[in-house]
Design an enzyme around this catalytic site. Structure first.
Site, PDB file in Angstrom:
ATOM      1  N   GLY A  20       5.994   8.862  30.882  1.00 14.90           N
ATOM      2  CA  GLY A  20       4.687   8.236  30.743  1.00 14.90           C
ATOM      3  C   GLY A  20       3.881   8.422  32.004  1.00 14.90           C
ATOM      4  O   GLY A  20       4.306   9.088  32.959  1.00 14.90           O
ATOM      5  N   MET A  22       3.259   6.357  34.259  1.00 16.73           N
ATOM      6  CA  MET A  22       3.802   5.652  35.419  1.00 16.73           C
ATOM      7  C   MET A  22       5.127   6.221  35.893  1.00 16.73           C
ATOM      8  O   MET A  22       5.521   5.968  37.034  1.00 16.73           O
ATOM      9  CB  MET A  22       3.991   4.175  35.061  1.00 16.73           C
ATOM     10  CG  MET A  22       2.746   3.494  34.567  1.00 16.73           C
ATOM     11  SD  MET A  22       1.644   2.914  35.845  1.00 16.73           S
ATOM     12  CE  MET A  22       2.556   1.567  36.539  1.00 16.73           C
ATOM     13  N   VAL A  25      12.144   8.461  32.597  1.00 10.14           N
ATOM     14  CA  VAL A  25      13.494   7.936  32.480  1.00 10.14           C
ATOM     15  C   VAL A  25      14.419   9.076  32.062  1.00 10.14           C
ATOM     16  O   VAL A  25      14.149   9.775  31.086  1.00 10.14           O
ATOM     17  CB  VAL A  25      13.572   6.787  31.445  1.00 10.14           C
ATOM     18  CG1 VAL A  25      15.009   6.280  31.330  1.00 10.14           C
ATOM     19  CG2 VAL A  25      12.649   5.640  31.842  1.00 10.14           C
ATOM     20  N   LYS A  40      15.538   5.731  36.385  1.00  6.52           N
ATOM     21  CA  LYS A  40      14.127   5.456  36.155  1.00  6.52           C
ATOM     22  C   LYS A  40      13.348   5.826  37.412  1.00  6.52           C
ATOM     23  O   LYS A  40      13.540   5.220  38.473  1.00  6.52           O
ATOM     24  CB  LYS A  40      13.917   3.981  35.812  1.00  6.52           C
ATOM     25  CG  LYS A  40      12.474   3.623  35.481  1.00  6.52           C
ATOM     26  CD  LYS A  40      12.371   2.200  34.989  1.00  6.52           C
ATOM     27  CE  LYS A  40      10.936   1.852  34.599  1.00  6.52           C
ATOM     28  NZ  LYS A  40      10.829   0.471  34.110  1.00  6.52           N
ATOM     29  N   ASP A 142       6.793  -9.157  30.264  1.00  3.50           N
ATOM     30  CA  ASP A 142       6.447  -8.138  29.267  1.00  3.50           C
ATOM     31  C   ASP A 142       7.497  -8.102  28.161  1.00  3.50           C
ATOM     32  O   ASP A 142       7.965  -7.038  27.768  1.00  3.50           O
ATOM     33  CB  ASP A 142       6.317  -6.766  29.922  1.00  3.50           C
ATOM     34  CG  ASP A 142       5.522  -5.781  29.063  1.00  3.50           C
ATOM     35  OD1 ASP A 142       4.724  -6.249  28.218  1.00  3.50           O
ATOM     36  OD2 ASP A 142       5.698  -4.564  29.230  1.00  3.50           O
TER      37      ASP A 142
END
Length: 389
Positions: A20, A22, A25, A40, A142
């Site tokens: 993604g 950000m 993984v 990660k 989250d």
């Protein structure tokens, strides 16, 4: 990333599983202990190359480091463990437990509804894991189906504490989070609390029961969803799914209270309240349940029907791993699981299980295979019973 290099002198990358804006993984081999782990990485350089402000990039670095600190403080079977942190070629990384399974989000996509037994069991485990995090003064911030993994053994693992913060560490407020599951107070830029996490659990439980979140959809404008969280009251789950016990309606109502003070006092209290709803599954006459002699023994003190369903659910996960999803032993166990679910009073859950089994059998054996036809007969039978109740 150069996969020929060992990360931290011991972790050999294998396959990128997710990517993604950000970060990424990867699965990796721990060459020292001989186990598979999840790596990660925070893509700091990627953020800079895409024009992210220096302040934002440094904020993400701090959040990423905070994830490592947060997870290191939590030790619970329903929370993914952290093994190591470090920096490689200028990028920060976290080494985490590799969870074999599927996310709750993927489970919710496979059919119209989860069974009540799975909903109760997984909600209890979510709350028990979250309770351990809260006891360590870690708030997730989250909680959503995508951050809840279901292992191949059918148990919950909470992952991705990337937005977590340590309650005893001073930090700036942030409005980060996922709109469909974000507590009302956090839409006012409040940093949130343990009870903000519980509100998110209420949103997840609502979706597990009904197949939809309490407010909005992924296609809606986030601010519109935010106003719904702040101003609207959702219909109880039983309005969308007849047969939902009144106890679960009540738990959802308390979790989704607008005022945090009106929500349950702790995740552990929610876990205990959810567990008590299993009495609905255990209250029936077990003499009428088919195939009891072939069911595995349930563990713990719960010898009722919910315990038998749970044992069979675990058995299905195990058989699928050993023999594959199309093996006859798996098909028979899934039929038995659907029947027990219906006998527990969850007729709609039984119909959903038979519906999935029917479509899977069509894929495995062809559209007119007797196993597929038998499964669709089960769908019709349990839908008729749900309408009669």
């Amino acid at each position: 990333m150069d996969t020929s290099k060992l990360i931290g002198g011991r972790f050999k990358p294998r396959e990128r599983r997710d990517s993604g804006a950000m970060g990424d993984v990867w699965t990796a081999e721990d060459t020292k202990l001989g186990r598979t782990v999840a790596l990660k990485f925070l893509a700091r350089r990627r953020l800079t190359q895409q024009g992210a402000l220096t302040e934002f990039t440094e904020w993400t670095v701090r959040m990423f480091e905070r994830e490592g600190l947060a997870m290191a403080r939590v030790n619970h079977p329903n929370v993914a463990h952290i093994y190591d942190t470090g920096e490689h070629d200028g990028e920060f990384y976290i080494v985490m437990e590799y969870v074999e399974g599927r996310s709750l989000a993927e489970h919710l996509k496979t059919g119209p509804t989860l069974t009540l037994e799975r909903t109760v069991r997984w909600t209890r485990q979510i709350c028990e894991g979250l309770g351990a995090a809260h006891a360590a003064e870690v708030i997730h911030r989250d909680i959503k189906p995508g951050n809840i993994m279901i292992t191949h053994k059918g148990d919950v693992k909470i992952v991705d504490f990337g937005l977590a913060f340590l309650a005893d560490v001073t930090q700036s407020h942030t409005s980060a989070g996922t709109p469909l599951y974000k507590a009302p107070e956090r839409w006012n830029d409040e940093q949130g609390s343990q009870r903000s996490d519980l509100y998110s659990v209420g949103c997840v439980l609502y979706e597990m029961l009904t197949g939809r979140p309490p407010f909005g959809s992924p296609q809606d404008d986030p601010m519109t969803v935010g106003r719904m969280h702040q101003d609207d009251t959702p219909a109880p789950p039983s309005a969308h799914r007849p047969g939902v016990p009144a106890q679960l309606d009540s738990i959802v109502q308390r979790l989704l209270a607008k005022d945090p003070a009106q929500r349950p006092k702790s995740a552990q209290a929610v876990a205990q309240a959810v567990s008590k709803t299993q009495i609905v599954l255990d209250a029936l006459d077990l003499d009428d349940v088919v195939g009891q002699a072939d069911l595995p023994e349930s563990h713990g003190s719960n010898a009722g029907l919910s315990g038998r369903i749970r044992g069979l659910d675990h058995r299905i996960f195990d058989l699928e791993l050993r023999f594959g999803p199309s093996d006859q032993s798996v098909i028979e166990a899934r039929e038995e699981h659907a029947e027990l679910t219906g006998q527990s009073g969850d007729a709609r859950g039984a119909a959903a299980l038979y519906d999935r089994l029917g479509h899977d059998c069509q894929d495995f054996f062809g559209p007119y295979d007797v196993r597929a036809l038998n499964a669709f007969e089960g769908v019709a039978r349990w839908i008729a019973r749900s309408g009669a109740n």
